[in-house]
Design a protein around this motif. Structure first.
Motif, short mmCIF file in Angstrom:
data_model
loop_
_atom_site.label_atom_id
_atom_site.label_comp_id
_atom_site.label_asym_id
_atom_site.label_seq_id
_atom_site.Cartn_x
_atom_site.Cartn_y
_atom_site.Cartn_z
N PHE A 36 0.81 -1.22 0.00
CA PHE A 36 0.00 0.00 0.00
C PHE A 36 0.84 1.27 0.00
CE2 PHE A 36 -2.52 -3.40 1.91
CZ PHE A 36 -3.57 -3.44 1.01
N GLY A 37 2.12 1.15 -0.38
CA GLY A 37 2.92 2.33 -0.66
C GLY A 37 2.46 2.92 -1.98
N ILE A 38 2.90 4.13 -2.28
CA ILE A 38 2.37 4.82 -3.46
C ILE A 38 2.71 4.10 -4.75
CG2 ILE A 38 4.34 6.39 -3.68
CD1 ILE A 38 2.24 8.58 -4.43
N GLU A 39 3.90 3.50 -4.85
CA GLU A 39 4.24 2.74 -6.06
C GLU A 39 3.28 1.58 -6.26
OE1 GLU A 39 7.85 4.83 -4.58
OE2 GLU A 39 6.46 3.39 -3.65
N ASP A 40 3.03 0.86 -5.17
CA ASP A 40 2.13 -0.29 -5.26
C ASP A 40 0.71 0.14 -5.62
OD1 ASP A 40 4.21 -1.93 -4.60
OD2 ASP A 40 3.68 -2.08 -2.48
N GLN A 41 0.31 1.32 -5.17
CA GLN A 41 -1.03 1.81 -5.49
C GLN A 41 -1.19 2.07 -6.99
OE1 GLN A 41 -2.58 0.73 -2.75
NE2 GLN A 41 -3.91 2.53 -2.80
N LEU A 42 -0.12 2.50 -7.63
CA LEU A 42 -0.17 2.71 -9.09
C LEU A 42 -0.41 1.39 -9.81
CD1 LEU A 42 0.94 5.52 -8.35
CD2 LEU A 42 2.52 5.31 -10.26
N ILE A 43 0.27 0.36 -9.36
CA ILE A 43 0.13 -0.95 -10.00
C ILE A 43 -1.23 -1.55 -9.70
CG2 ILE A 43 1.06 -3.29 -10.11
CD1 ILE A 43 3.81 -2.09 -9.49
N THR A 44 -1.68 -1.41 -8.45
CA THR A 44 -3.02 -1.89 -8.09
C THR A 44 -4.07 -1.23 -8.98
OG1 THR A 44 -2.41 -2.30 -5.79
CG2 THR A 44 -4.74 -1.95 -6.25
N ASP A 61 0.10 -8.90 6.02
CA ASP A 61 -0.24 -8.14 7.22
C ASP A 61 0.65 -8.63 8.35
OD1 ASP A 61 -1.26 -6.76 9.33
OD2 ASP A 61 -3.34 -7.38 9.04
N THR A 62 1.65 -7.83 8.69
CA THR A 62 2.63 -8.22 9.71
C THR A 62 2.08 -8.10 11.12
OG1 THR A 62 3.53 -5.99 9.95
CG2 THR A 62 4.47 -7.38 8.20
N GLY A 63 0.98 -7.37 11.27
CA GLY A 63 0.44 -7.10 12.59
C GLY A 63 1.03 -5.86 13.24
N ARG A 64 1.99 -5.22 12.56
CA ARG A 64 2.65 -4.03 13.13
C ARG A 64 2.61 -2.85 12.15
NH1 ARG A 64 5.86 -5.29 17.68
NH2 ARG A 64 5.65 -3.07 18.06
N LEU A 65 1.62 -2.81 11.29
CA LEU A 65 1.53 -1.75 10.30
C LEU A 65 0.98 -0.46 10.92
CD1 LEU A 65 0.02 -3.77 7.29
CD2 LEU A 65 2.44 -3.38 7.84
N PHE A 66 1.24 0.66 10.22
CA PHE A 66 0.71 1.95 10.66
C PHE A 66 -0.82 1.98 10.52
CE2 PHE A 66 5.05 3.27 9.59
CZ PHE A 66 5.34 4.20 10.59
N PRO A 67 -1.52 2.72 11.39
CA PRO A 67 -2.95 2.93 11.18
C PRO A 67 -3.24 3.52 9.81
CG PRO A 67 -2.31 3.66 13.36
CD PRO A 67 -1.04 3.34 12.64
N GLU A 68 -2.35 4.40 9.33
CA GLU A 68 -2.54 5.02 8.01
C GLU A 68 -2.47 4.00 6.88
OE1 GLU A 68 -0.82 8.22 10.73
OE2 GLU A 68 -0.54 6.07 10.39
N THR A 69 -1.68 2.95 7.09
CA THR A 69 -1.59 1.89 6.08
C THR A 69 -2.89 1.09 6.03
OG1 THR A 69 0.82 1.74 6.37
CG2 THR A 69 -0.30 -0.14 5.35
N ILE A 184 -5.57 8.32 -7.73
CA ILE A 184 -5.29 7.06 -7.06
C ILE A 184 -5.12 7.30 -5.56
CG2 ILE A 184 -3.64 5.16 -6.87
CD1 ILE A 184 -2.98 5.62 -9.85
N PRO A 185 -5.85 6.58 -4.72
CA PRO A 185 -5.69 6.76 -3.27
C PRO A 185 -4.30 6.31 -2.82
CG PRO A 185 -7.07 4.85 -3.74
CD PRO A 185 -6.87 5.56 -5.05
N TYR A 186 -3.69 7.07 -1.90
CA TYR A 186 -2.36 6.68 -1.43
C TYR A 186 -2.24 6.98 0.06
CZ TYR A 186 -1.13 11.68 -1.65
OH TYR A 186 -1.10 13.03 -1.46
N ASN A 187 -1.21 6.43 0.66
CA ASN A 187 -0.98 6.56 2.09
C ASN A 187 -0.55 7.99 2.43
OD1 ASN A 187 -0.02 6.29 4.78
ND2 ASN A 187 0.56 4.16 4.41
N ILE A 188 -1.27 8.64 3.33
CA ILE A 188 -0.99 10.05 3.65
C ILE A 188 0.37 10.23 4.34
CG2 ILE A 188 -3.43 10.68 3.78
CD1 ILE A 188 -3.15 10.65 6.84
N LEU A 189 0.97 9.14 4.81
CA LEU A 189 2.30 9.24 5.40
C LEU A 189 3.33 9.73 4.37
CD1 LEU A 189 2.52 6.03 7.64
CD2 LEU A 189 2.22 8.41 8.38
N HIS A 190 3.05 9.49 3.08
CA HIS A 190 3.96 9.99 2.04
C HIS A 190 4.02 11.51 2.04
CE1 HIS A 190 4.96 6.18 0.24
NE2 HIS A 190 3.71 5.87 0.04
N ASP A 191 2.99 12.17 2.54
CA ASP A 191 2.97 13.63 2.61
C ASP A 191 3.65 14.15 3.88
OD1 ASP A 191 1.54 13.75 0.22
OD2 ASP A 191 -0.40 13.69 1.25
#
Length: 231
Positions: A36-44, A61-69, A184-191
């Motif tokens: 769900f990083g921005i690169e992956d969102q383009l491919i999705t 799902d590692t169980g330790r992802l960010f809430p934003e992810t 394309i929706p992306y993770n706001i952490l990139h901002d």
């Protein structure tokens, strides 16, 4: 994968055309791993918008992802109305590791960090790639010096399949512009200064001028930092 297909993919068609071509000209199982990083969102987007239903989109799902992810994950499902297969760490292995080493053992040493990555990422990935012919990734050469020698299409001896990296030579600006242009929706952490987004305890924002991998496992001295998913 036939040589003519590999040659055509290496010629660098636009993203949607490349993935549609791969879908139409490949026999066997095709999978795409998204974090769900921005690169992956383009491919999705290219897969789901074109209804390339023979391409399985999956995540770990590692169980330790960010809430934003997780929010990006949910937004992606709602946006496209498609399913994303999920792989989780093997329960007994994870429980034993946490019980013996502690919940944040990865800070203790590089070896413990790699053990954690193996349990939470590598082993689930091995299950996800089982039987696959082609593995699509969002790898970019800019992300790590270790990736400068990658090819757009290459044989992966570790997993015994072809790895296809359609965004390998894209710049960060090109990726961001494409996402904005296509809504394309992306993770706001990139901002917020996050370039490479992994598990929350192991990822932080970077400052302008920092190496792309400076935000991953920042407490480790080495600059060659990978989790084991990509060798």
């Amino acid at each position: 994968m036939e040589e003519t297909t590999i040659s055509s993919l290496k010629q660098g068609k636009n993203l949607r055309e490349s993935l549609a071509f791969l879908s139409e000209n490949t026999t066997g199982k095709i999978v795409f791993s998204t974090s769900f990083g921005i690169e992956d969102q383009l491919i999705t987007d290219a897969i789901f918008a074109q209804n390339l239903d023979n391409v399985e989109v999956f995540t770990l799902d590692t169980g330790r992802l960010f809430p934003e992810t997780y929010a990006t994950w949910d937004k992606t499902l709602l946006h496209y109305g498609k399913k994303i297969k999920t792989y989780y760490p093997e329960q007994n292995h994870l429980e034993r590791f946490v019980e013996e080493q502690g919940i944040n053992a990865f800070y203790g040493s590089t070896e413990l960090r790699k053990q954690c990555c193996h349990i939470r990422k590598v082993e689930p990935l091995q299950r996800a790639l089982n039987g696959a012919t082609v593995w699509i990734t969002g790898l970019r050469a800019e992300h790590s010096a270790n990736r400068n020698n990658l090819e757009i299409v290459q044989w992966d001896a570790q997993y015994q399949l072809y790895k296809y990296n359609p965004l390998l030579h894209w710049t960060t600006e090109e990726v961001k512009n494409y996402a904005e242009k296509n809504g394309i929706p992306y993770n706001i952490l990139h901002d917020k200064g996050f370039v490479s987004i992994g598990c929350a305890p192991c990822t932080r924002a970077i400052k302008e001028g920092d190496d792309f991998r400076a935000g991953r496992w920042w407490w480790e001295e080495t600059s060659k930092k990978e989790c084991g998913l990509h060798q």
